[in-house]
Design a protein around this motif. Structure first.
Motif, mmCIF file in Angstrom:
data_model
loop_
_atom_site.group_PDB
_atom_site.id
_atom_site.type_symbol
_atom_site.label_atom_id
_atom_site.label_comp_id
_atom_site.label_asym_id
_atom_site.label_seq_id
_atom_site.Cartn_x
_atom_site.Cartn_y
_atom_site.Cartn_z
ATOM 1 N N TYR A 180 8.963 1.915 -7.200
ATOM 2 C CA TYR A 180 9.802 0.733 -7.349
ATOM 3 C C TYR A 180 9.529 -0.260 -6.235
ATOM 4 N N THR A 181 10.000 -1.497 -6.440
ATOM 5 C CA THR A 181 9.861 -2.548 -5.438
ATOM 6 C C THR A 181 11.255 -2.869 -4.931
ATOM 7 N N GLY B 291 11.485 -7.256 -15.513
ATOM 8 C CA GLY B 291 10.486 -6.262 -15.887
ATOM 9 C C GLY B 291 10.044 -5.340 -14.771
ATOM 10 N N LYS B 292 10.599 -5.560 -13.567
ATOM 11 C CA LYS B 292 10.190 -4.695 -12.453
ATOM 12 C C LYS B 292 11.334 -3.757 -12.080
ATOM 13 N N ILE B 293 10.984 -2.518 -11.755
ATOM 14 C CA ILE B 293 12.012 -1.597 -11.261
ATOM 15 C C ILE B 293 12.278 -1.952 -9.809
ATOM 16 N N ILE B 294 13.521 -2.309 -9.504
ATOM 17 C CA ILE B 294 13.793 -2.655 -8.106
ATOM 18 C C ILE B 294 14.652 -1.605 -7.422
ATOM 19 N N GLY B 295 14.862 -0.460 -8.054
ATOM 20 C CA GLY B 295 15.619 0.615 -7.423
ATOM 21 C C GLY B 295 16.534 1.284 -8.412
ATOM 22 N N HIS C 174 10.048 -3.413 3.496
ATOM 23 C CA HIS C 174 9.975 -3.124 4.931
ATOM 24 C C HIS C 174 8.622 -2.624 5.358
ATOM 25 N N GLN C 175 8.005 -1.850 4.489
ATOM 26 C CA GLN C 175 6.768 -1.215 4.941
ATOM 27 C C GLN C 175 5.568 -1.876 4.309
ATOM 28 N N ASP C 176 4.418 -1.491 4.757
ATOM 29 C CA ASP C 176 3.155 -1.947 4.206
ATOM 30 C C ASP C 176 3.159 -1.735 2.691
ATOM 31 N N PRO C 177 2.860 -2.781 1.896
ATOM 32 C CA PRO C 177 2.961 -2.651 0.439
ATOM 33 C C PRO C 177 2.096 -1.521 -0.126
ATOM 34 N N LYS C 178 1.078 -1.100 0.610
ATOM 35 C CA LYS C 178 0.256 -0.034 0.028
ATOM 36 C C LYS C 178 0.945 1.338 0.144
ATOM 37 N N ASP C 179 1.931 1.449 1.056
ATOM 38 C CA ASP C 179 2.764 2.659 1.037
ATOM 39 C C ASP C 179 3.820 2.474 -0.035
ATOM 40 N N LYS C 180 3.717 3.281 -1.058
ATOM 41 C CA LYS C 180 4.581 3.060 -2.216
ATOM 42 C C LYS C 180 6.011 3.540 -1.967
#
Lengths: 187, 569
Positions: B210-211, A47-51, B216-222
């Motif tokens: 997206y995740t 359910g998550k967009i991973i790229g 690599h970066q701070d999670p608050k930087d999307k």
């Protein structure tokens, strides 16, 4: 003056046709027939967009295959594409290459393929060559404590031949290869 | 590294498709331009008629070259105002999901001239500067109309050659409308869909968060992925020899050019109309061989430069531990498809890229530079390339005429002082703009401040920029930070001059030729189709280009090549 007035009328009509009707028509057809691709070939897991299948990502953990260098800030920034634009005699290019070489050595890649040392044009290159993948097989296998042959098999499975046998180059998609690695170990 | 069988096959298949596709398209375009109003597919025919009706235009009214030019300039003025205003106001307008600001005055000036002149120099970075509305309603529209203006001028020139004792050269509105509705529009729809099929994007979504697999970066930087209606703009920027990309890195971006197959389509799209127009020219003057003669002359120069570029890129760079030059190239394209594109895009006045030209080897980068400096006539821009080459042919018969002491004639028309004066303008203005512009830029701080790579390569970056703007190409050694007031204005002026100060003399020649009597070929006529003339034409093109630019090239890529081969300092 007549020419200006005619120009204005024709300009507005052509704007309507080429600036509004044309992109909307293409969008409609694209969304109807190639929905997934028109929206970016996104990879969704749990359910998550991973790229996206088409866009590279930055990998530095030893258990993952690493991709090429990226000139975007930060690396592989899919919202601001960029190349290095460094010329063939640039000192900075030389330093970049040397640094990457040392980094790769440190993470256990003995003979890094020179493709890994170079920066892609888009900064988002999703692919590496099969040779650039194979040179990392041993270090990835060590990090994951799996046989090298398993990793090599995965590379072979993820190698896309030249289209129609002659177009472009043979490539390995780094994100898909790494996903495949994760999944094969979870099984 | 060296070229494999598959890579030779790519080149052979490319040219086979280009020539056969060009022939078919050339025939179709002849039919469109020679037919009475209303030739073409029924649906498109209706759209064409509707355009005339809504605009209150009578397409049958014939224009003199002066009226034709005034219409062209009026149309360009309206285009300028509309596109400039749109960019300056994009923050107030819809279809701007990323809330991008209004474009700065100098950048908007540059981009406006760039797109109305069919140059499509990209001073801005697409995904961080322009709203979806600006891209569609502004740039995509100009991609169509500026290309159609080029085709119109060419068709007017051909009419000037074909007609005799006539004061008129056609109707600008009709030529413009037909070029768009019957040629550019249907081809673009088909190409755009083929690109989406390969993975190019076409949507109005906001940028996607997206995740990534490895954070690599701070999670608050999307992490974000740029989206947008890309494919529809890519299709026309390729077909209309425009070149301004949807994304900053143009067609090296995987969303603009996802696969080797999409790359083949896009590379074909660069040259298919310019090549097709050579056939159209042959058909319209009722002597196909005349069109082919120009086509072979173009192809000869193209092949030599392509071969040089490939050789340079495959040769290991002795200054770096690399085999073959993959810096600034995408893995899926490799060296061969990248260099083929670099050659096509600068032969035509396209300027889109699928690799970073700044990172080409010195001689690999010399190839696109030379192709631009020759005046964008090796296939060239849609319309503008062939009218440039016809001007060279006129100069060639003039020079040949001087050698044998005969009055020069081309396609049954006497070439006299007026035509030669106008042709000289066409030949001299672009080099003047390029060299003077480069000289100014390297002499002042504002110019020198822009370079990324120092010393010789920095000079090449500036020379490349003015060669590109001064010949309406639009590609760049993108290390140059050209989004500054100095470069935005200087290159903007260069693009303006080299578009309109060339189109107008060409229309003047068209008007003058149309008035002349046809003279039957005699023993004294120099044939303009055989190998002798083709060779002569090639020499004229190369001599004019070489005499003008070798000194500048020697200071840039040639010195750099020597430094690379024999060590710097």
């Amino acid at each position: 003056m007549k020419e200006l007035f005619d120009s204005l009328k024709i300009f507005l009509i052509l704007t309507l046709i080429t600036g509004i009707a044309y992109p909307l028509l293409v969008t409609g057809l694209a969304q109807a027939f190639f929905n997934d691709k028109a929206n970016g070939s996104l990879v969704i897991q749990k359910g998550k967009i991973i790229g996206s299948k088409l866009l590279g990502q930055n990998f530095s953990a030893p258990k993952y295959f690493t991709a090429r260098q990226s000139a975007t800030t930060p690396a592989y920034n899919a919202a601001a594409s960029s190349g290095s634009n460094l010329g063939p005699l640039s000192e900075k290019l030389k330093v970049n290459i040397e640094q990457k070489y040392q980094d790769l050595k440190r993470s256990g890649i003995q003979n890094p393929d020179s493709l890994l040392l170079t920066t892609s044009a888009s900064g988002l290159d999703p692919d590496i060559s099969p040779a650039a993948a194979k040179c990392q097989a041993e270090s990835v296998a060590n990090a994951r404590h799996i046989p090298v042959q398993t990793v090599l098999d995965l590379i072979a499975r993820n190698t896309k031949p030249r289209q129609f046998g002659f177009l472009g180059e043979e490539v390995v998609n780094v994100l898909l290869l790494n996903l495949d690695l994760d999944q094969s170990q979870n099984r | 590294m060296s070229m494999t069988f598959a890579e030779y096959a790519q080149l052979i298949v490319y040219f086979a498709l280009l020539l056969s596709g060009g022939f078919a398209l050339g025939k179709y375009m002849t039919y469109i331009f020679e037919g009475e109003a209303g030739a073409g597919l029924p649906l498109l025919k209706q759209l064409e008629q509707l355009t005339y009706k809504a605009g209150g235009i009578d397409p049958r009214i014939e224009m003199t070259w002066v009226t034709y030019s005034r219409s062209l300039m009026g149309f360009s003025l309206i285009s300028f105002v509309a596109l400039y205003a749109l960019q300056r106001m994009q923050n107030l307008l819809p279809f701007n999901p990323e809330s991008l600001q209004a474009v700065s005055a100098d950048s908007a000036f540059n981009t406006t001239i760039s797109f109305i002149s069919n140059t499509n120099w990209q001073g801005y970075s697409g995904e961080t500067t322009l709203s979806y509305l600006s891209q569609m309603l502004g740039l995509t529209v100009q991609n169509f109309v500026s290309a159609a203006v080029g085709i119109s001028v060419l068709v007017a020139l051909i009419r000037g050659i074909v007609r005799h004792q006539s004061n008129t050269i056609g109707n600008f509105w009709s030529d413009l409308t037909r070029s768009i509705i019957h040629i550019l529009l249907p081809l673009s729809v088909v190409l755009a869909l083929m690109l989406v099929w390969q993975g190019a994007i076409q949507n109005f979504n906001a940028y996607v968060e997206y995740t990534p697999l490895e954070q690599h970066q701070d999670p608050k930087d999307k992490y974000k992925i740029a989206m947008g209606p890309a494919a529809s703009q890519i299709a026309i920027k390729q077909l209309g020899t425009n070149g301004g990309g949807f994304f900053n890195v143009n067609s090296s971006h995987p969303y603009e050019n996802p696969t080797s197959l999409s790359n083949l389509f896009e590379t074909l799209a660069i040259l298919i109309i310019p090549v097709g127009l050579c056939f159209t020219f042959g058909f319209m003057v009722k002597r196909l061989k005349e069109g082919l003669a120009l086509l072979w002359a173009m192809s000869f120069i193209f092949f030599i430069l392509l071969a040089l570029g490939l050789w340079a890129e495959f040769t290991p760079n002795s200054a770096m531990p690399l085999s073959g030059n993959m810096e600034g190239k995408e893995t899926r394209f490799g060296i061969t498809s990248s260099m083929l594109w670099a050659t096509c895009t600068t032969a035509a006045s396209n300027g889109s890229v699928n690799c970073m030209h700044d990172s080409l080897t010195p001689l690999g980068g010399l190839v696109p530079m030379v192709l631009m400096q020759l005046g964008e006539i090796i296939y060239g821009g849609v319309g503008s390339g062939l009218y440039g080459m016809i001007i060279f042919a006129i100069v060639a018969v003039f020079v040949a005429g001087l050698m044998v002491g005969r009055t020069p004639e081309y396609l049954g028309k006497k070439i006299e002082a007026f035509e030669i004066k106008m042709s000289t303008l066409v030949l001299l203005i672009p080099p003047f703009v390029v060299l003077i512009g480069t000289a100014i830029a390297v002499s002042i701080e504002a110019g020198k401040a822009g370079v990324l790579n120092q010393s010789v390569h920095g000079f090449s970056e500036i020379l490349y920029a003015f060669s590109s703007a001064g010949n309406n190409n639009g590609s760049a050694f993108a290390g140059l930070s050209a989004n500054t007031p100095f470069y935005n204005y200087a290159l903007g002026v260069a693009m303006f001059i080299s578009r309109y100060w060339l189109a107008l003399p060409v229309l003047a020649i068209a008007g003058s030729l149309a008035q002349k009597k046809l003279i039957p070929a005699s023993n004294g006529t120099i044939p303009t189709t055989g190998p002798l003339f083709i060779g002569f034409l090639i020499s004229i093109v190369l001599i004019v280009g070489a005499l003008t630019f070798i000194p500048a090239l020697a200071l840039g890529p040639i010195v750099e090549h020597l430094q690379m081969t024999f060590g710097a300092k």
